[in-house]
Design a protein around this motif. Sequence first.
Motif, PDB file in Angstrom:
ATOM      1  N   LYS A  79       0.840  -1.208   0.000  1.00 12.87           N
ATOM      2  CA  LYS A  79       0.000   0.000   0.000  1.00 12.87           C
ATOM      3  C   LYS A  79       0.868   1.249   0.000  1.00 12.87           C
ATOM      4  CE  LYS A  79      -4.061   2.091   0.622  1.00 12.87           C
ATOM      5  NZ  LYS A  79      -5.174   2.014  -0.355  1.00 12.87           N
ATOM      6  N   GLU A  84      -2.560  -1.002  -5.262  1.00 14.81           N
ATOM      7  CA  GLU A  84      -3.912  -1.210  -4.744  1.00 14.81           C
ATOM      8  C   GLU A  84      -3.952  -2.556  -4.008  1.00 14.81           C
ATOM      9  OE1 GLU A  84      -8.463  -1.913  -6.363  1.00 14.81           O
ATOM     10  OE2 GLU A  84      -6.943  -1.064  -7.714  1.00 14.81           O
ATOM     11  N   THR A  85      -4.326  -2.536  -2.745  1.00 13.88           N
ATOM     12  CA  THR A  85      -4.190  -3.726  -1.901  1.00 13.88           C
ATOM     13  C   THR A  85      -5.479  -4.028  -1.159  1.00 13.88           C
ATOM     14  OG1 THR A  85      -1.849  -3.182  -1.577  1.00 13.88           O
ATOM     15  CG2 THR A  85      -2.812  -4.799  -0.081  1.00 13.88           C
ATOM     16  N   ILE A 111      -5.479   0.339   4.976  1.00 13.14           N
ATOM     17  CA  ILE A 111      -6.041  -0.883   4.400  1.00 13.14           C
ATOM     18  C   ILE A 111      -7.269  -1.307   5.202  1.00 13.14           C
ATOM     19  CG2 ILE A 111      -5.626  -3.334   3.942  1.00 13.14           C
ATOM     20  CD1 ILE A 111      -2.668  -2.646   3.581  1.00 13.14           C
TER      21      ILE A 111
END
Length: 501
Positions: A79, A84-85, A111
């Motif tokens: 991140k 994009e996580t 996140i």
Amino acid sequence: MSIQAPRFLYTAEQSRIVDREAIDVHGLPGPLLMARAARAAFDFFLAQYAESTAPASMQVFCGAGNNGGDGLLLAALAKGRGIETRVFLVDGVPRSEDAIAAAARAESAGIQLEACVPDNLTDEGVIVDAMLGTGISGEVRPTYRAAIDLINDSAAPVLALDVPSGIDSDTGAVCGAAVRASWTISFITPKRGLYTGAGEEHAGACFCDDLNVPTAAFAAVAPVFEVLSLKAELQSLPPLSPSAHKGHFGRCLVIGGDHGMGGAIILAAEAALRTGVGLVRVATREAHIPALLARRPEAMVSAIDHRNALMPLLEWADAVIVGPGLGQDVWGEQMLHACLGAQKPLLVDADALNILAKSKTRSLPKGSVITPHPGEAARLLSSGSDTAGSPVQSDRFGVAQQLADFWDATVVLKGNGSLVVGPKRHALCLDGNPGMASGGMGDVLSGVVGAFLAQGLSATQAAALAVVVHAKAGDRAAARSSERSLLATDLIPCIAELLQS
């Protein structure tokens, strides 16, 4: 931190002891090791891609223990790099102290931790398996099974942390279901189940990072299995003296080739000749003699129809190969039983193993080697009718040891991640390729082992050197053509080249 080729392979319990030694004795706290593991995994992930092709997304599946903690910290690193996580908590919220701290770190990085298994996954980016690691006991539970099936149905590449979830790290067996990884990065110790059987299939390309744990921490355990090294095993060969003659390098007798099976005996004899033995004599059916002499005039050949004709040849030999093309009829039985009574070191393979499994004999001459594939191993242990060998594949380490104990011999359990088990020696071969799963490969291996026995190597020395030479020859031959088109005869010139190393 560094990624190195493994020299020894560890069980889960041995790995836990090393971890504990690093924490309690060498002052490396658990959170620090977890942070190092995440960093090692993230650096490895980035190294698989050029800067311009690094995936734009990462999907991380986390269990509730420390393996999940590794994944949570990896997600935070991704991140922070602008990737994009998404993180999926497969088994509820983290429960170990270090994993709880890792979850807080991931949330502080922005996140959102999704407490469910998603309905589907994107095929873009990369999937990270940080669910179970070495912590599995028995078959995977339904929640994990659903996540494993979802991961395996995706077309995205998969990075497994420590061990693909669902693989028993001690045996390599699948515990009901297991993640099929593109890569596996183990931490601190290489786990032995990743290098043989189903474990090797599911692990993909396997790596291990020692996380800068001091060498002294590893001294707390004594791993049983070592990894075979060609350079080390070549030290077993006797030197070539300028005054030597052919009698100095042993006499090898190769027995086999019943009617219609002459190719196997030719392959074994040629491999033995290329492996440095002084003299090779072949005992076979008369019909095979012209073809054998046309291909390899260096061999001496005798037509043998009855065991009585074999006795003088057994007296002549320093070591005997029995099995290639032997058949399981009366002739083959006679040849094998004559060998068993000769008290010469034997290499027993192929049909000789099947005859042995059906006989009442439960001992072999001292210094013998047997080279079963999984089906033959199952029969040798009288493990029932499962000739496909699946009980063997569920614990190849244990089965190889059982065979060595049962037959009082050195065992080469063939297959992906071939094992060598003998007195005071336990080793695994990391070399070889799927193209070697073709007819005649075992006959070539038989010739190499038997030739080394005839040159005076001990059973374990001969088996270990032969296995690594044979496997590396397969890799070298495949590099020159392809794995798909590999033939057993392609290995023989490569064997000669490798013995120059």
